[in-house]
Design a protein around this motif. Sequence first.
Motif, PDB file in Angstrom:
ATOM      1  N   TRP A  32       0.500  -1.113  -0.536  1.00  0.00           N
ATOM      2  CA  TRP A  32       0.167  -0.037   0.112  1.00  0.00           C
ATOM      3  C   TRP A  32       0.964   1.282  -0.075  1.00  0.00           C
ATOM      4  CZ3 TRP A  32      -0.766   4.433   3.096  1.00  0.00           C
ATOM      5  CH2 TRP A  32      -2.161   5.180   3.043  1.00  0.00           C
ATOM      6  N   GLY A  33       1.537   1.426   0.658  1.00  0.00           N
ATOM      7  CA  GLY A  33       2.749   2.470   0.871  1.00  0.00           C
ATOM      8  C   GLY A  33       4.159   1.987  -0.375  1.00  0.00           C
ATOM      9  N   GLY A  34       3.800   1.308  -0.904  1.00  0.00           N
ATOM     10  CA  GLY A  34       4.548   1.762  -2.310  1.00  0.00           C
ATOM     11  C   GLY A  34       6.138   1.617  -2.284  1.00  0.00           C
ATOM     12  N   GLU A  35       6.655   0.752  -1.451  1.00  0.00           N
ATOM     13  CA  GLU A  35       7.726   0.145  -1.334  1.00  0.00           C
ATOM     14  C   GLU A  35       8.212  -0.680  -1.724  1.00  0.00           C
ATOM     15  OE1 GLU A  35       9.152  -0.351   3.027  1.00  0.00           O
ATOM     16  OE2 GLU A  35       7.084   0.802   4.688  1.00  0.00           O
ATOM     17  N   GLU A  36       9.947  -0.635  -2.130  1.00  0.00           N
ATOM     18  CA  GLU A  36      10.060  -2.506  -2.593  1.00  0.00           C
ATOM     19  C   GLU A  36      10.238  -3.453  -2.099  1.00  0.00           C
ATOM     20  OE1 GLU A  36      13.747   0.054  -3.771  1.00  0.00           O
ATOM     21  OE2 GLU A  36      13.653   0.613  -5.114  1.00  0.00           O
ATOM     22  N   LEU A  37       9.064  -3.959  -3.041  1.00  0.00           N
ATOM     23  CA  LEU A  37       9.084  -4.953  -2.499  1.00  0.00           C
ATOM     24  C   LEU A  37       9.664  -6.586  -3.788  1.00  0.00           C
ATOM     25  CD1 LEU A  37       5.504  -5.034  -0.854  1.00  0.00           C
ATOM     26  CD2 LEU A  37       8.052  -5.842   0.327  1.00  0.00           C
ATOM     27  N   ILE A  38      10.030  -8.034  -3.206  1.00  0.00           N
ATOM     28  CA  ILE A  38      11.097  -8.150  -4.287  1.00  0.00           C
ATOM     29  C   ILE A  38       9.902  -9.758  -3.409  1.00  0.00           C
ATOM     30  CG2 ILE A  38      12.707  -9.647  -4.922  1.00  0.00           C
ATOM     31  CD1 ILE A  38      14.726  -7.236  -4.491  1.00  0.00           C
ATOM     32  N   PHE A  39       9.927 -10.448  -4.491  1.00  0.00           N
ATOM     33  CA  PHE A  39       8.899 -11.643  -3.750  1.00  0.00           C
ATOM     34  C   PHE A  39       9.073 -13.399  -4.910  1.00  0.00           C
ATOM     35  CE2 PHE A  39       5.881  -9.203  -5.169  1.00  0.00           C
ATOM     36  CZ  PHE A  39       5.345  -9.672  -5.775  1.00  0.00           C
ATOM     37  N   SER A  96       7.716  -5.513  -7.172  1.00  0.00           N
ATOM     38  CA  SER A  96       7.364  -4.209  -6.887  1.00  0.00           C
ATOM     39  C   SER A  96       6.872  -2.631  -6.032  1.00  0.00           C
ATOM     40  CB  SER A  96       5.810  -4.596  -6.328  1.00  0.00           C
ATOM     41  OG  SER A  96       6.292  -4.788  -4.700  1.00  0.00           O
ATOM     42  N   GLN A  97       6.529  -1.694  -6.678  1.00  0.00           N
ATOM     43  CA  GLN A  97       6.488  -0.575  -6.273  1.00  0.00           C
ATOM     44  C   GLN A  97       5.742   0.145  -6.705  1.00  0.00           C
ATOM     45  OE1 GLN A  97      10.494   1.430  -7.310  1.00  0.00           O
ATOM     46  NE2 GLN A  97      10.102   0.842  -9.479  1.00  0.00           N
ATOM     47  N   GLY A  98       5.484   1.943  -5.902  1.00  0.00           N
ATOM     48  CA  GLY A  98       5.229   2.425  -6.358  1.00  0.00           C
ATOM     49  C   GLY A  98       5.372   3.781  -5.687  1.00  0.00           C
ATOM     50  N   TYR A  99       4.823   4.637  -6.381  1.00  0.00           N
ATOM     51  CA  TYR A  99       6.053   6.139  -6.308  1.00  0.00           C
ATOM     52  C   TYR A  99       5.230   7.363  -6.646  1.00  0.00           C
ATOM     53  CZ  TYR A  99       7.562   4.891 -10.723  1.00  0.00           C
ATOM     54  OH  TYR A  99       7.920   4.878 -12.135  1.00  0.00           O
ATOM     55  N   TYR A 100       4.772   8.325  -7.060  1.00  0.00           N
ATOM     56  CA  TYR A 100       4.469   9.411  -7.574  1.00  0.00           C
ATOM     57  C   TYR A 100       5.366   9.745  -8.853  1.00  0.00           C
ATOM     58  CZ  TYR A 100       0.958  10.047  -4.054  1.00  0.00           C
ATOM     59  OH  TYR A 100       0.207   9.452  -3.652  1.00  0.00           O
ATOM     60  N   ASN A 101       4.686   9.986  -9.787  1.00  0.00           N
ATOM     61  CA  ASN A 101       5.848  10.338 -11.186  1.00  0.00           C
ATOM     62  C   ASN A 101       6.014  12.042 -11.199  1.00  0.00           C
ATOM     63  OD1 ASN A 101       3.428  11.388 -12.300  1.00  0.00           O
ATOM     64  ND2 ASN A 101       3.352   9.269 -13.556  1.00  0.00           N
ATOM     65  N   ASN A 102       7.256  12.767 -12.792  1.00  0.00           N
ATOM     66  CA  ASN A 102       7.210  13.930 -12.385  1.00  0.00           C
ATOM     67  C   ASN A 102       5.970  14.644 -12.758  1.00  0.00           C
ATOM     68  OD1 ASN A 102       9.838  13.191 -12.544  1.00  0.00           O
ATOM     69  ND2 ASN A 102       9.997  12.985 -14.640  1.00  0.00           N
ATOM     70  N   ASP A 103       4.320  14.361 -13.064  1.00  0.00           N
ATOM     71  CA  ASP A 103       3.287  15.554 -13.315  1.00  0.00           C
ATOM     72  C   ASP A 103       2.527  14.933 -11.865  1.00  0.00           C
ATOM     73  OD1 ASP A 103       4.322  15.039 -15.794  1.00  0.00           O
ATOM     74  OD2 ASP A 103       2.772  13.149 -16.655  1.00  0.00           O
TER      75      ASP A 103
END
Length: 92
Positions: free
Chosen positions: A14-21, A30-37
């Motif tokens: 949910w927090g967008g942290e980088e995860l490896i599985f 997987s990861q989540g982040y805010y892009n340049n826009d």
Amino acid sequence: MINGDINEFMDKLWGGEELIFTYHGKKYFSQGYYNNDGKYYFELQEWEPRPALLWSIVGCSNQESLNAFLSEPLFDGKRFWDVEQELEWVDN
């Protein structure tokens, strides 16, 4: 979930942290982040055996992105909750 607590894993998703599985011999990232826009971007990549972007979503909230990810049949045609007990968290 093998080698980890599913509740902690979900919090990190949910927090967008980088995860490896892993799942059935494949390694995922997987990861989540805010892009340049300024829009939230969430992605799932396969790292092994063949690196590829498998799925992504942009412009949704963290929760909407997570819900969309959980409902997609990304793991041999199965959704996350169908395979959760077979996933191994390798970077916790």
